[in-house]
Design an enzyme around this catalytic site. Sequence first.
Site, PDB file in Angstrom:
ATOM      1  N   SER A   1       0.553  -1.134  -0.111  1.00  0.00           N
ATOM      2  CA  SER A   1       0.411  -0.377   0.380  1.00  0.00           C
ATOM      3  C   SER A   1       1.156   1.266  -0.237  1.00  0.00           C
ATOM      4  O   SER A   1       2.065   1.214   0.400  1.00  0.00           O
ATOM      5  CB  SER A   1      -1.052  -0.275   1.132  1.00  0.00           C
ATOM      6  OG  SER A   1      -1.744   1.016   1.219  1.00  0.00           O
TER       7      SER A   1
ATOM      8  N   TYR B   1      -3.004  -1.020   9.789  1.00  0.00           N
ATOM      9  CA  TYR B   1      -3.150  -1.488   8.827  1.00  0.00           C
ATOM     10  C   TYR B   1      -1.406  -0.912   8.415  1.00  0.00           C
ATOM     11  O   TYR B   1      -0.917  -1.947   7.692  1.00  0.00           O
ATOM     12  CB  TYR B   1      -4.217  -0.928   8.213  1.00  0.00           C
ATOM     13  CG  TYR B   1      -4.164  -1.090   6.368  1.00  0.00           C
ATOM     14  CD1 TYR B   1      -4.252  -1.988   5.334  1.00  0.00           C
ATOM     15  CD2 TYR B   1      -4.065   0.103   5.726  1.00  0.00           C
ATOM     16  CE1 TYR B   1      -4.734  -2.312   4.493  1.00  0.00           C
ATOM     17  CE2 TYR B   1      -4.281   0.383   4.062  1.00  0.00           C
ATOM     18  CZ  TYR B   1      -4.646  -1.190   3.927  1.00  0.00           C
ATOM     19  OH  TYR B   1      -4.645  -1.421   2.127  1.00  0.00           O
TER      20      TYR B   1
ATOM     21  N   LYS C   1       1.691  -2.846   6.497  1.00  0.00           N
ATOM     22  CA  LYS C   1       1.674  -3.571   5.028  1.00  0.00           C
ATOM     23  C   LYS C   1       3.644  -2.962   5.535  1.00  0.00           C
ATOM     24  O   LYS C   1       4.531  -3.028   4.254  1.00  0.00           O
ATOM     25  CB  LYS C   1       0.701  -1.871   4.760  1.00  0.00           C
ATOM     26  CG  LYS C   1      -0.325  -2.925   4.028  1.00  0.00           C
ATOM     27  CD  LYS C   1      -0.581  -3.573   3.198  1.00  0.00           C
ATOM     28  CE  LYS C   1      -1.781  -4.441   2.759  1.00  0.00           C
ATOM     29  NZ  LYS C   1      -2.120  -5.658   2.166  1.00  0.00           N
TER      30      LYS C   1
HETATM   31  N1  NAD Z   1      -8.942  -1.210  -2.223  1.00  0.00           N
HETATM   32  C1  NAD Z   1      -7.423  -0.492  -2.037  1.00  0.00           C
HETATM   33  O1  NAD Z   1      -7.847   1.515  -3.096  1.00  0.00           O
HETATM   34  C2  NAD Z   1      -5.795  -0.979  -1.894  1.00  0.00           C
HETATM   35  C3  NAD Z   1      -5.427   0.407  -1.227  1.00  0.00           C
HETATM   36  C4  NAD Z   1      -3.959   0.018  -1.081  1.00  0.00           C
HETATM   37  C5  NAD Z   1      -3.960  -0.938  -1.425  1.00  0.00           C
HETATM   38  N2  NAD Z   1      -4.185  -1.983  -1.128  1.00  0.00           N
HETATM   39  C6  NAD Z   1      -4.365  -3.957  -0.571  1.00  0.00           C
HETATM   40  O2  NAD Z   1      -4.899  -4.462  -1.539  1.00  0.00           O
HETATM   41  C7  NAD Z   1      -4.911  -5.820  -1.171  1.00  0.00           C
HETATM   42  C8  NAD Z   1      -7.113  -6.049  -1.770  1.00  0.00           C
HETATM   43  O3  NAD Z   1      -7.359  -4.590  -1.821  1.00  0.00           O
HETATM   44  P1  NAD Z   1      -9.109  -5.271  -1.665  1.00  0.00           P
HETATM   45  O4  NAD Z   1     -10.168  -3.464  -1.721  1.00  0.00           O
HETATM   46  O5  NAD Z   1      -9.450  -5.973  -2.837  1.00  0.00           O
HETATM   47  O6  NAD Z   1      -9.697  -5.515  -0.414  1.00  0.00           O
HETATM   48  P2  NAD Z   1     -10.812  -6.574  -0.177  1.00  0.00           P
HETATM   49  O7  NAD Z   1     -11.052  -5.731   0.723  1.00  0.00           O
HETATM   50  O8  NAD Z   1     -11.986  -5.983  -1.670  1.00  0.00           O
HETATM   51  O9  NAD Z   1     -10.315  -7.645  -0.564  1.00  0.00           O
HETATM   52  C9  NAD Z   1      -9.741  -8.656   0.166  1.00  0.00           C
HETATM   53  C10 NAD Z   1     -10.137  -9.944   0.998  1.00  0.00           C
HETATM   54  O10 NAD Z   1      -9.450 -10.475   1.337  1.00  0.00           O
HETATM   55  C11 NAD Z   1     -10.344 -11.236   2.265  1.00  0.00           C
HETATM   56  N3  NAD Z   1      -9.925 -11.916   3.823  1.00  0.00           N
HETATM   57  C12 NAD Z   1     -10.021 -11.186   4.660  1.00  0.00           C
HETATM   58  N4  NAD Z   1     -10.133 -11.341   5.843  1.00  0.00           N
HETATM   59  C13 NAD Z   1      -9.478 -12.403   5.406  1.00  0.00           C
HETATM   60  C14 NAD Z   1      -8.670 -13.785   6.309  1.00  0.00           C
HETATM   61  N5  NAD Z   1      -8.803 -13.981   7.243  1.00  0.00           N
HETATM   62  N6  NAD Z   1      -8.594 -15.284   5.863  1.00  0.00           N
HETATM   63  C15 NAD Z   1      -8.334 -15.111   4.126  1.00  0.00           C
HETATM   64  N7  NAD Z   1      -9.201 -13.966   3.901  1.00  0.00           N
HETATM   65  C16 NAD Z   1      -9.628 -12.691   4.435  1.00  0.00           C
HETATM   66  C17 NAD Z   1     -11.971 -10.999   2.598  1.00  0.00           C
HETATM   67  O11 NAD Z   1     -12.595 -12.052   1.761  1.00  0.00           O
HETATM   68  C18 NAD Z   1     -12.043 -10.135   0.858  1.00  0.00           C
HETATM   69  O12 NAD Z   1     -12.244 -10.896   0.335  1.00  0.00           O
HETATM   70  C19 NAD Z   1      -5.304  -5.965   0.035  1.00  0.00           C
HETATM   71  O13 NAD Z   1      -4.480  -6.206   0.672  1.00  0.00           O
HETATM   72  C20 NAD Z   1      -5.098  -3.906   0.647  1.00  0.00           C
HETATM   73  O14 NAD Z   1      -4.471  -3.905   1.555  1.00  0.00           O
HETATM   74  C21 NAD Z   1      -5.678  -2.400  -1.760  1.00  0.00           C
END
Ligand code: NAD
Length: 264
Positions: free
Chosen positions: A150, A162, A166
């Site tokens: 992130s 968080y 990261k």
């Molecule tokens: N969306 C953003 O803007 C953004 C920005 C920076 C980083 N990220 C990172 O990218 C990745 C994906 O982000 P996203 O927005 O698609 O997230 P999201 O929350 O939509 O998806 C995360 C998935 O992880 C699963 N999950 C959560 N806890 C779990 C567990 N204990 N065991 C197994 N699965 C589990 C959830 O059910 C979900 O399907 C994440 O690591 C997030 O930190 C996202």
Amino acid sequence: MSLLNNPFDPKRDVALVTGAGNGIGRAIAQGLVGEGVRTVFADVREDTVAAAVAASPRPELAVPWVGDLASREACNALLADARSRAGMVTHFVHSAAPARREADHALAVTDETWETMRAVNVDAGFHLARELSRQLIAAREPGSFLMLTSLHAATPRNLPHYSTSKAALAMLVKELAKTLGRFSIRVNALVPGAIAAGGFIADPALARHIPLGRLGRSEDLAAMALAVLSNRISGYVTGAAFVVDGGLSLTNWFDPPVLDDFAA
Ligand SMILES: NC(=O)c1ccc[n+]([C@@H]2O[C@H](COP(=O)([O-])OP(=O)(O)OC[C@H]3O[C@@H](n4cnc5c(N)ncnc54)[C@H](O)[C@@H]3O)[C@@H](O)[C@H]2O)c1
């Protein structure tokens, strides 16, 4: 033959994507399946995994797996199930992350929430990557791993559990890349900006701060993920962090210049 044709080798390559039930992980897993790669879709939510598999370009190549990756036993079950149901994993993507709740600032976050965030983001990422790399090393096969970090690995998010997890994951990428390089196992980070993917509830007004003028989509990340995962496209790339943010991280206290006279 075109350089970008056939980025994967479907006869050999097998992928495992955590967090494949939603958002960025789902888009990456579906993209891999679309390239003919047998892919394990791992997530804690059964309903979203089933929907992600069903909506895949080639569902017959998608292997659903449901479990809570905060638990070491579940991680070990995932490793065993992936091996028996899909084969030796050559491409690993760690996208799972627990929900980010704005209320969990430094004075409010509970020990349990802190612990779970670390367990999923860091502990599961390390354990799965290390065990998968042991399998690849024993088989003398190359591999490619990608961790979703992130922008908040480097800047605060008002969510200390968080951002610190990261930051740890970003260093883990470098540690693993340095150690595993001699075995032709590449480890890189994908760094999303503001992606309207489900896990982040984006305020559309944020687009004003993004040079490319819009929030990101999961598909924006999936295309880059596949390019970095591909040993054919990115075979000499390891320990790198690829920022996919439409230029958001260029933002500081100066707004972009006013360009009314130059608008088309
Ligand atoms: N969306 C953003 O803007 C953004 C920005 C920076 C980083 N990220 C990172 O990218 C990745 C994906 O982000 P996203 O927005 O698609 O997230 P999201 O929350 O939509 O998806 C995360 C998935 O992880 C699963 N999950 C959560 N806890 C779990 C567990 N204990 N065991 C197994 N699965 C589990 C959830 O059910 C979900 O399907 C994440 O690591 C997030 O930190 C996202």
